[in-house]
Write a protein that holds these residues in place. Structure first.
Motif, short mmCIF file in Angstrom:
data_model
loop_
_atom_site.label_atom_id
_atom_site.label_comp_id
_atom_site.label_asym_id
_atom_site.label_seq_id
_atom_site.Cartn_x
_atom_site.Cartn_y
_atom_site.Cartn_z
N ALA A 97 -0.81 14.52 0.57
CA ALA A 97 -1.95 14.20 -0.14
C ALA A 97 -3.08 14.89 0.36
CB ALA A 97 -2.33 12.79 0.00
N HIS A 98 -3.29 15.35 1.59
CA HIS A 98 -4.40 16.10 1.95
C HIS A 98 -4.28 17.60 1.43
CE1 HIS A 98 -6.82 18.46 5.20
NE2 HIS A 98 -7.56 17.82 4.40
N GLU A 99 -3.19 17.92 1.39
CA GLU A 99 -2.91 19.38 0.85
C GLU A 99 -3.26 19.36 -0.53
OE1 GLU A 99 0.81 20.39 1.98
OE2 GLU A 99 0.48 20.72 4.08
N ARG A 100 -2.70 18.37 -1.27
CA ARG A 100 -2.84 18.42 -2.84
C ARG A 100 -4.20 18.02 -3.19
NH1 ARG A 100 1.41 14.69 -5.08
NH2 ARG A 100 0.04 15.40 -7.09
N GLY A 101 -4.83 17.21 -2.37
CA GLY A 101 -6.13 16.82 -2.75
C GLY A 101 -7.29 17.57 -2.36
N TYR B 46 1.04 -1.24 -0.15
CA TYR B 46 0.15 -0.05 0.10
C TYR B 46 1.03 1.26 -0.13
CZ TYR B 46 -4.91 -1.80 0.34
OH TYR B 46 -5.81 -2.28 0.13
N TYR B 47 2.05 1.16 0.66
CA TYR B 47 2.85 2.49 0.88
C TYR B 47 3.32 2.71 -0.75
CZ TYR B 47 6.67 5.51 2.49
OH TYR B 47 7.70 6.36 2.64
N GLU B 48 3.77 1.55 -1.41
CA GLU B 48 4.19 1.96 -2.95
C GLU B 48 3.08 2.23 -3.66
OE1 GLU B 48 7.21 1.93 -3.72
OE2 GLU B 48 8.06 1.32 -2.08
N LYS B 49 1.88 1.98 -3.47
CA LYS B 49 0.84 2.10 -4.26
C LYS B 49 0.27 3.69 -3.93
CE LYS B 49 -4.14 0.60 -5.21
NZ LYS B 49 -5.11 -0.50 -4.38
N GLY B 50 0.38 3.98 -2.84
CA GLY B 50 0.18 5.46 -2.37
C GLY B 50 1.09 6.50 -3.19
N ILE B 51 2.39 6.16 -3.06
CA ILE B 51 3.16 6.94 -3.79
C ILE B 51 3.08 7.05 -5.30
CG2 ILE B 51 5.88 7.11 -4.33
CD1 ILE B 51 6.50 5.76 -1.71
N ALA B 52 2.67 5.91 -5.70
CA ALA B 52 2.28 5.78 -7.31
C ALA B 52 1.24 6.70 -7.39
CB ALA B 52 2.00 4.71 -7.68
N LEU B 53 0.28 6.58 -6.61
CA LEU B 53 -0.87 7.46 -6.90
C LEU B 53 -0.54 9.27 -6.71
CD1 LEU B 53 -3.72 5.54 -5.10
CD2 LEU B 53 -3.72 5.80 -7.44
N LEU B 54 0.31 9.26 -6.03
CA LEU B 54 0.65 10.85 -5.56
C LEU B 54 1.37 11.55 -6.74
CD1 LEU B 54 1.66 10.93 -1.81
CD2 LEU B 54 -0.15 12.07 -3.03
N GLU B 55 1.95 10.47 -7.61
CA GLU B 55 2.55 11.13 -8.94
C GLU B 55 2.00 11.83 -9.79
OE1 GLU B 55 4.55 7.60 -10.76
OE2 GLU B 55 6.10 7.35 -8.89
N GLY B 56 0.73 11.66 -9.97
CA GLY B 56 -0.48 12.43 -10.87
C GLY B 56 -0.73 13.78 -10.10
N ASP B 57 -1.44 14.42 -10.82
CA ASP B 57 -2.00 15.54 -10.26
C ASP B 57 -3.60 15.55 -10.29
OD1 ASP B 57 0.18 17.05 -10.26
OD2 ASP B 57 0.32 17.57 -12.44
N ASP B 58 -4.06 14.58 -10.55
CA ASP B 58 -5.82 14.32 -10.37
C ASP B 58 -6.08 14.31 -8.92
OD1 ASP B 58 -8.31 12.10 -10.23
OD2 ASP B 58 -8.42 13.17 -12.02
N LYS B 59 -6.95 14.99 -8.64
CA LYS B 59 -7.16 15.33 -7.27
C LYS B 59 -7.67 14.11 -6.65
CE LYS B 59 -7.58 20.36 -6.52
NZ LYS B 59 -6.31 20.46 -5.64
N PHE B 60 -8.71 13.43 -7.34
CA PHE B 60 -9.38 12.34 -6.82
C PHE B 60 -8.56 11.06 -6.73
CE2 PHE B 60 -12.64 14.79 -8.97
CZ PHE B 60 -13.74 14.71 -8.05
N GLN B 61 -7.44 10.81 -7.58
CA GLN B 61 -6.54 9.92 -7.15
C GLN B 61 -5.63 10.20 -6.07
OE1 GLN B 61 -3.71 9.00 -10.66
NE2 GLN B 61 -5.50 7.93 -11.81
N ILE B 62 -5.42 11.45 -5.94
CA ILE B 62 -4.71 11.93 -4.67
C ILE B 62 -5.26 11.41 -3.38
CG2 ILE B 62 -3.58 13.89 -3.59
CD1 ILE B 62 -3.04 15.05 -6.32
N ARG B 63 -6.72 11.73 -3.61
CA ARG B 63 -7.35 11.52 -2.35
C ARG B 63 -7.59 10.16 -2.10
NH1 ARG B 63 -12.72 15.42 -3.45
NH2 ARG B 63 -11.58 17.23 -3.56
#
Length: 391
Positions: free
Chosen positions: A181-185, A138-155
């Motif tokens: 993630a909270h700040e960017r989402g 999940y840690y790696e998955k979370g980092i991967a989701l943070l690489e984009g700018d889509d707010k819903f993916q960041i959430r």
């Protein structure tokens, strides 16, 4: 007394049978955990009583079947070697451990003098390993989701990392990544009011409508801003368009009501059939209450004034430059005041009349005050829209 005792025994027997059938139904339907929970509850008191032996056997059956099903599921999930199943493996191991912990305080349990065996195993190592696997994945998955700018993916990244924080607190840089993630989402919404009514809107009403600290909002992913900051990149705009304001004339409505009551008004001598003063057995004159009819005219007055504010709430996606939602609001405020005067005998008045005659005429609120008071209702409806609408 004997009949009462027999009745209580019968009631207890019926209740016991009903409880046992619920456990049996849960067991036969495959809801083993529910069957275990109900059986454990029944065995928490007087577990050695003969009437509780059926519950012990049902608990044993549900316990073994639940464990077998979970172990078989874990074996299948591990065989697939799919990391997406790490969470299910971890949670299933926890279910096995929790099930044991639920039964352990009741042990030993016996039926007809023979101990019923409930298999116990220490799952600590399996749980630790499974927790590490799911945390790492999940840690790696979370980092991967943070690489984009889509707010819903960041959430989604935040929720993924939050699961790690829940099962494995402070794992690596989970908390820092959650903060990021909270700040960017978070969606930032700039708010303004447009007055389309061609009437003057009280400044304090605008201030009240834009004071979001008083709204009691609790939106984790949305922040509303009344003051524009040039350094902020806003995602959405919310405009409160005041479309029309209707204010009725000041009205005074009157009505006249006649009141009539039968009341005591002193005393009088009772007269006999011949018109003479009646005597009691001792020869004394007989007195009685004097009842008369009293009347009064009540003049009720109502002061009435009404204000109505029609508005639209428009949400705009600033990046796409398009309206995404619009809501209509109809709010209002009614001023009503009642008072009364009367002419006649006060004793004819009822309680409501007496309350009204204590009142006096009061000045009508100004149009500005009426608009402001309507704004309080407008604010409540605006809060409902903001609370329900998710960005």
């Amino acid at each position: 007394m004997k009949k009462i005792t027999i009745l209580l025994v019968l009631v207890a027997f019926v209740v016991s049978c009903g409880s046992k059938k619920k456990v049996e139904r849960a067991l036969t339907s495959g809801n083993y955990n529910k069957a275990i929970s109900k059986a454990v509850k029944q065995l928490q008191n007087n577990k050695d009583a003969k009437r509780k032996q059926d519950y012990i056997l049902l608990l044993k059956d549900a316990y073994d079947k639940a464990n077998d099903r979970d172990i078989e599921a874990i074996t299948g999930l591990k065989t697939s070697k799919n990391p997406e199943f790490y969470r299910r493996i971890y949670e299933t191991y926890n279910a096995l451990a929790n099930r044991q912990n639920a039964v352990k305080p009741l042990l030993p349990l016996s039926v007809n003098g023979r101990e019923v065996f409930f298999k116990q195993k220490d799952y600590t190592n399996e749980i630790v390993k499974a927790r590490e696997n799911v945390s790492d994945f999940y840690y790696e998955k979370g980092i991967a989701l943070l690489e984009g700018d889509d707010k819903f993916q960041i959430r989604n990244a935040y929720n993924t990392l939050a699961y790690i924080e829940d099962i494995n607190p402070n794992y690596e840089k989970t908390r820092e990544l959650m903060q990021e993630a909270h700040e960017r989402g978070t969606a930032h919404v700039i708010v303004d009011i447009e007055n389309q009514t061609r009437q003057i809107i009280p400044r304090r009403l605008e201030d009240a409508l834009l004071d979001f600290d008083t709204y009691g909002l609790n939106q984790f992913w949305t922040q509303y801003h009344a003051d524009e900051n040039e350094d902020m990149n806003y995602d959405y705009a919310m405009q409160l368009q005041l479309a029309r304001i209707n204010i009725s004339p000041e009205q005074v409505r009157e009505r006249e009501v006649v009141r009539q009551q039968r009341v005591k008004d002193g005393w009088q001598y009772r007269l006999d059939a011949n018109g003479n003063v009646a005597k009691d057995s001792l020869g004394n004159d007989i007195k009685e209450d004097k009842i008369i009819t009293v009347r009064a005219r009540v003049f009720e007055t109502e002061q009435f004034k009404q204000a109505e504010v029609l508005a639209n709430v428009v949400f705009t996606d600033l990046k796409a430059q398009e309206t995404i939602e619009q809501f209509n609001i109809n709010s209002g405020f009614v001023f009503e005041h009642f008072y009364a005067t009367f002419r006649g005998d006060r004793r004819a008045l009822n309680n409501d009349d007496r309350n009204l005659i204590r009142n006096r005429p009061i000045p009508f609120p100004t149009n500005e005050q009426m608009i402001f008071d309507s704004g309080e209702d407008l604010k409540l409806k605006l809060k409902d829209i903001i609370s329900d609408y998710k960005l």
